[in-house]
Each structure stands twice: as C-alpha cells, then as structure tokens.
Design a protein around this motif. Structure first.
Motif, PDB file in Angstrom:
ATOM      1  N   VAL A  37       0.857  -1.180   0.000  1.00 35.85           N
ATOM      2  CA  VAL A  37       0.000   0.000   0.000  1.00 35.85           C
ATOM      3  C   VAL A  37       0.897   1.235   0.000  1.00 35.85           C
ATOM      4  CG1 VAL A  37      -1.677   1.359   1.308  1.00 35.85           C
ATOM      5  CG2 VAL A  37      -1.926  -1.129   1.168  1.00 35.85           C
ATOM      6  N   VAL A  38       0.665   2.144  -0.930  1.00 38.33           N
ATOM      7  CA  VAL A  38       1.418   3.400  -1.015  1.00 38.33           C
ATOM      8  C   VAL A  38       0.582   4.511  -0.404  1.00 38.33           C
ATOM      9  CG1 VAL A  38       2.528   5.057  -2.542  1.00 38.33           C
ATOM     10  CG2 VAL A  38       2.615   2.609  -3.085  1.00 38.33           C
ATOM     11  N   VAL A  39       1.167   5.223   0.544  1.00 28.43           N
ATOM     12  CA  VAL A  39       0.479   6.294   1.266  1.00 28.43           C
ATOM     13  C   VAL A  39       1.162   7.615   0.951  1.00 28.43           C
ATOM     14  CG1 VAL A  39      -0.248   7.139   3.526  1.00 28.43           C
ATOM     15  CG2 VAL A  39      -0.049   4.667   3.114  1.00 28.43           C
ATOM     16  N   ASN A  40       0.393   8.601   0.582  1.00 26.04           N
ATOM     17  CA  ASN A  40       0.942   9.924   0.292  1.00 26.04           C
ATOM     18  C   ASN A  40       0.998  10.746   1.574  1.00 26.04           C
ATOM     19  OD1 ASN A  40       1.839  12.237  -0.976  1.00 26.04           O
ATOM     20  ND2 ASN A  40      -0.200  12.873  -1.633  1.00 26.04           N
ATOM     21  N   GLN A  41       2.214  11.012   2.065  1.00 27.51           N
ATOM     22  CA  GLN A  41       2.403  11.852   3.249  1.00 27.51           C
ATOM     23  C   GLN A  41       3.455  12.907   2.912  1.00 27.51           C
ATOM     24  OE1 GLN A  41       2.602  10.050   7.082  1.00 27.51           O
ATOM     25  NE2 GLN A  41       0.922   8.661   6.650  1.00 27.51           N
ATOM     26  N   PRO A  42       3.020  14.024   2.344  1.00 26.19           N
ATOM     27  CA  PRO A  42       3.940  15.022   1.779  1.00 26.19           C
ATOM     28  C   PRO A  42       4.884  15.673   2.780  1.00 26.19           C
ATOM     29  CG  PRO A  42       1.685  15.853   1.878  1.00 26.19           C
ATOM     30  CD  PRO A  42       1.604  14.406   2.202  1.00 26.19           C
ATOM     31  N   LYS A  43       4.607  15.557   4.090  1.00 26.96           N
ATOM     32  CA  LYS A  43       5.493  16.186   5.075  1.00 26.96           C
ATOM     33  C   LYS A  43       6.818  15.454   5.228  1.00 26.96           C
ATOM     34  CE  LYS A  43       1.727  18.047   7.923  1.00 26.96           C
ATOM     35  NZ  LYS A  43       1.115  18.044   9.278  1.00 26.96           N
ATOM     36  N   THR A  48       9.355   6.174   3.605  1.00 27.05           N
ATOM     37  CA  THR A  48       9.459   5.390   4.833  1.00 27.05           C
ATOM     38  C   THR A  48       8.549   4.179   4.718  1.00 27.05           C
ATOM     39  OG1 THR A  48       9.851   7.401   6.121  1.00 27.05           O
ATOM     40  CG2 THR A  48       9.211   5.436   7.338  1.00 27.05           C
ATOM     41  N   GLN A  49       9.023   3.022   5.190  1.00 24.47           N
ATOM     42  CA  GLN A  49       8.263   1.783   5.038  1.00 24.47           C
ATOM     43  C   GLN A  49       7.867   1.221   6.392  1.00 24.47           C
ATOM     44  OE1 GLN A  49       9.512  -1.094   2.036  1.00 24.47           O
ATOM     45  NE2 GLN A  49       9.184  -2.765   3.468  1.00 24.47           N
ATOM     46  N   LEU A  50       6.680   0.632   6.434  1.00 21.96           N
ATOM     47  CA  LEU A  50       6.185  -0.081   7.608  1.00 21.96           C
ATOM     48  C   LEU A  50       5.731  -1.460   7.145  1.00 21.96           C
ATOM     49  CD1 LEU A  50       5.180  -0.087  10.640  1.00 21.96           C
ATOM     50  CD2 LEU A  50       2.957   0.629   9.701  1.00 21.96           C
ATOM     51  N   ARG A  51       6.301  -2.513   7.712  1.00 24.86           N
ATOM     52  CA  ARG A  51       5.931  -3.888   7.335  1.00 24.86           C
ATOM     53  C   ARG A  51       5.007  -4.469   8.401  1.00 24.86           C
ATOM     54  NH1 ARG A  51       9.836  -8.164   4.615  1.00 24.86           N
ATOM     55  NH2 ARG A  51       9.106  -6.842   2.901  1.00 24.86           N
ATOM     56  N   ILE A  52       3.773  -4.782   8.000  1.00 26.81           N
ATOM     57  CA  ILE A  52       2.768  -5.327   8.915  1.00 26.81           C
ATOM     58  C   ILE A  52       2.561  -6.805   8.610  1.00 26.81           C
ATOM     59  CG2 ILE A  52       0.386  -5.186   9.715  1.00 26.81           C
ATOM     60  CD1 ILE A  52       0.375  -2.251   8.966  1.00 26.81           C
ATOM     61  N   LEU A  53       2.650  -7.633   9.632  1.00 25.47           N
ATOM     62  CA  LEU A  53       2.344  -9.054   9.515  1.00 25.47           C
ATOM     63  C   LEU A  53       0.927  -9.289  10.036  1.00 25.47           C
ATOM     64  CD1 LEU A  53       2.998 -12.082   9.129  1.00 25.47           C
ATOM     65  CD2 LEU A  53       4.046 -12.034  11.418  1.00 25.47           C
ATOM     66  N   THR A 175       3.727   3.073  18.801  1.00 27.56           N
ATOM     67  CA  THR A 175       4.719   3.458  17.802  1.00 27.56           C
ATOM     68  C   THR A 175       5.423   2.201  17.301  1.00 27.56           C
ATOM     69  OG1 THR A 175       6.396   3.813  19.507  1.00 27.56           O
ATOM     70  CG2 THR A 175       5.095   5.729  18.801  1.00 27.56           C
ATOM     71  N   ALA A 176       5.755   2.218  16.028  1.00 28.12           N
ATOM     72  CA  ALA A 176       6.522   1.142  15.398  1.00 28.12           C
ATOM     73  C   ALA A 176       7.593   1.806  14.555  1.00 28.12           C
ATOM     74  CB  ALA A 176       5.621   0.263  14.538  1.00 28.12           C
ATOM     75  N   GLY A 177       8.816   1.829  15.062  1.00 28.42           N
ATOM     76  CA  GLY A 177       9.857   2.588  14.389  1.00 28.42           C
ATOM     77  C   GLY A 177       9.466   4.054  14.368  1.00 28.42           C
ATOM     78  N   PRO A 178       9.571   4.721  13.202  1.00 30.08           N
ATOM     79  CA  PRO A 178       9.208   6.136  13.121  1.00 30.08           C
ATOM     80  C   PRO A 178       7.707   6.367  13.004  1.00 30.08           C
ATOM     81  CG  PRO A 178       9.958   5.384  10.979  1.00 30.08           C
ATOM     82  CD  PRO A 178      10.139   4.222  11.924  1.00 30.08           C
ATOM     83  N   TRP A 179       6.928   5.286  12.902  1.00 27.06           N
ATOM     84  CA  TRP A 179       5.492   5.406  12.658  1.00 27.06           C
ATOM     85  C   TRP A 179       4.715   5.568  13.962  1.00 27.06           C
ATOM     86  CZ3 TRP A 179       2.905   5.033   7.835  1.00 27.06           C
ATOM     87  CH2 TRP A 179       3.737   4.791   6.741  1.00 27.06           C
ATOM     88  N   THR A 180       3.703   6.419  13.924  1.00 27.94           N
ATOM     89  CA  THR A 180       2.716   6.508  14.988  1.00 27.94           C
ATOM     90  C   THR A 180       1.429   5.876  14.467  1.00 27.94           C
ATOM     91  OG1 THR A 180       3.673   8.542  15.884  1.00 27.94           O
ATOM     92  CG2 THR A 180       1.388   8.045  16.473  1.00 27.94           C
ATOM     93  N   LEU A 181       0.889   4.926  15.238  1.00 29.58           N
ATOM     94  CA  LEU A 181      -0.287   4.180  14.810  1.00 29.58           C
ATOM     95  C   LEU A 181      -1.413   4.380  15.813  1.00 29.58           C
ATOM     96  CD1 LEU A 181       1.494   0.823  13.871  1.00 29.58           C
ATOM     97  CD2 LEU A 181       0.958   2.749  12.353  1.00 29.58           C
ATOM     98  N   SER A 207       5.160  12.776  12.449  1.00 31.55           N
ATOM     99  CA  SER A 207       5.827  11.563  11.962  1.00 31.55           C
ATOM    100  C   SER A 207       4.895  10.791  11.027  1.00 31.55           C
ATOM    101  CB  SER A 207       6.216  10.680  13.150  1.00 31.55           C
ATOM    102  OG  SER A 207       5.053  10.305  13.878  1.00 31.55           O
ATOM    103  N   PRO A 208       5.415   9.784  10.323  1.00 36.44           N
ATOM    104  CA  PRO A 208       4.540   8.929   9.512  1.00 36.44           C
ATOM    105  C   PRO A 208       3.400   8.388  10.376  1.00 36.44           C
ATOM    106  CG  PRO A 208       6.831   8.372   9.103  1.00 36.44           C
ATOM    107  CD  PRO A 208       6.827   9.345  10.243  1.00 36.44           C
TER     108      PRO A 208
END
Length: 326
Positions: A37-43, A48-53, A175-181, A207-208
């Motif tokens: 899935v490609v997410v547009n986050q212009p900031k 940056t990648q997030l791998r979800i299992l 948080t997962a790496g640089p990502w906030t979920l 953050s992402p």
C-alpha cells in the motif's frame, strides 16, 4: 451393464477420494501473501516503510506440528508491526504452544482482537448450512452456553505480555519505528460482542502516521463504522477465504453478510459507487494507493475448524502488508 456401473462407481469413488486427499493436503499448503500500500504523506523528507504481519484464524491445536512450524517461521519475515484478528486457538492446550511459537514476534509492537473460537471450543455442525446462511448471532446461531468455555484470559495475558494492544472494543496508540499508529478494534461481531469505542482525542503527529482498525468478522456494519471513524486500513479474518472454493478461488460463502466477492483480499470500503460487484479486489500479490476511501484487508486465514480440516482452491495464508509512505 452391471460391469459398467461397477466400474463407474469405482471411478467415482477414486475421484472422490483423490479430491478429499487433495483438499486435506491443500489445508496444509501454508503460504505468505505479500501486498503493498502506497500512502501519500507530503510532510516526509524521504520514503518510509512499515511492514505489517497479519495473522488470522490459526484455530490451533497443540499437536498440529506443521501449523506450529509455519507460525514459528513468521518471525523470519522481520515485521515492524503484528496484527492478530482472532480465532487463534481450538483448545486450552494450544495457548502455551501458540505463545511459544510466536516467540520473537511478542517483542515487536502488535495488537489483537478475539474471535468466537478464542472464547468457546469448536462444535460439530452441518457444513451445508453455510450455503444458505451465516452462523452469526443475527442468523440464530447455536446457543454458546452449550460449548466448552476456553481460558481466554490466559490467552489475553500471554498476548499482552510483550506489550501488544488488546483492541477488543478498545483504542490505543503505539509506535513502530518512526510510525505513529492510532488503533481501534472491536470484539467479535459474529457473536454480537462488537461495540465501537468512544471517539478518539489523539492529535495527528508530524511523523509517519496511520489509523488502523481490527475486527475478527468483517460484517458490513463494522466496516462502515470503521470508515466513519476515519480508519485508513482495517484488518479482518473469519471468512477462511470461503475455505471450500471453486476453481479460480471463487468462494461460495463468507459466513457473514459480505458478498462472496470479498471473501478475502484487499479492497476499498465503501466500494467505489457502492457497487459491491464491480469493486476491484486484490486477491494475491499486488499494490494499491491509499486514497480517500478506507482499505479492507481480509485474510483467508491459516487454519480450519478441526471438524472440517479441508480447503480447496484457497491456500491457508499469513499476509505481509508493506506500507510505503512517500
């Protein structure tokens, strides 16, 4: 004539036996499905990648060595985040082995919801009933009081021991790496336990960032409630991908109120133009751009009920969903 009928019956028996053997073997043909899935986050300054299992429906029994080996191997995929969407066990004796096989995954950020088979042991049912109705609460399901009550709280404590978020009718932020979920989940809709939690008050960080939803059974009311909650991607299971499919992976049932077109895969909700027959569903490997509408990922699951241990044209699966923010 008698000799012809005898040979015909023999051939039919051989063909039936071969089909049954093949479906039993297919039920153990474990595979890892990969989607993007490609997410547009212009900031963001750079991609940056997030791998979800995504793990769903193991229906684990302690003695299932091949299934356990597959679950144990999933740590080698090195995910950044793990989601479990229920029906994890079929007996209390499977709780310890399940937690042991997850192993290093429990040290990775994750979240979970339960399915009915995390509360109650399996029960022998007529498999043909699925052809004309689903077996949820609003379809006059069997009284759960007649089923074995499982040690759900032991399972809950074990999954939470490494910090995984319990999202049964709850919210959380991890948080997962640089990502906030931002996470929201509901307890199993199939047995009427789902209650959408109160609206969140989280601020959106620099953050992402993603809003993720979890549910075991993907009833339309739940998907719509998640979309109204501004969830970006919801993860679900329950359907087993139809489990017994026609050639070409054409599901006959979903065991909920979703059309069979959505038995498994990645798709938008609400469907474009709300036409459930024309929406594109990514069944295998593929990629999609996250735009205005929520994405739904439904896993075909890893296991089956011990009373129907067969699959046809629908391999058991775990899913890697790579999120790429650009």
């Amino acid at each position: 004539m008698k000799r012809f009928l005898s040979r015909a019956c023999a051939l039919t028996a051989v063909a039936g036996s071969a089909t049954l053997l093949g479906s039993l073997c297919h039920a153990q043909a474990y595979t890892v499905r990969r989607r993007t899935v490609v997410v547009n986050q212009p900031k963001l300054a750079e991609a940056t990648q997030l791998r979800i299992l995504h793990i769903s429906d193991p229906h684990l029994r302690a003695q299932q060595s091949r299934r356990r080996a597959f679950l144990k191997s999933l740590a080698d995929l090195q995910p950044d985040f793990v989601v479990l969407t229920g029906d994890l066990i079929s007996e209390d004796a499977a709780i310890g082995p399940l937690l042991n096989d997850f192993g290093p995954l429990l040290n990775i950020p994750g979240a979970f919801v339960f399915g009915s088979n995390d509360y109650f042991g399996p029960k022998l049912k007529n498999p043909l009933r699925y052809l004309w109705t689903h077996t949820g609460k609003d379809a006059h399901a069997d009284d759960d009081s007649s089923r074995q009550v499982l040690a759900t709280e032991d399972l809950r404590r074990g999954l939470g021991s490494g910090g995984w978020a319990d999202l049964n009718n709850s919210r959380s932020r991890l948080t997962a790496g640089p990502w906030t979920l931002d996470l929201v989940g509901v307890n199993d809709p199939h047995i009427g336990l789902d209650r959408m939690p109160a609206p969140a008050t989280f601020s959106i960080p620099e953050s992402p960032y993603l809003r993720l939803g979890l549910a075991h059974a993907p009833y339309q009311r739940v998907l719509t409630a998640m979309a109204d909650d501004d969830v970006d991607i919801i993860f679900a299971g329950h359907t087993h991908g139809g489990q017994v499919n026609l050639p070409g992976s054409h599901a006959l049932v979903t065991n909920c109120d979703l059309p069979t077109h959505y038995a498994n895969g990645l798709f938008e909700w609400p469907p474009p133009g709300r036409n459930t027959k024309q929406a594109q569903v990514i069944k295998g490997h593929g990629s999609v751009v996250l735009d205005e509408q929520m994405l739904v990922q439904i896993s075909a699951g890893i296991g089956t009920s011990p009373y129907t241990p067969i699959r046809t044209f629908c391999a058991p699966e775990a899913i890697i969903l790579d999120i790429i923010a650009v």
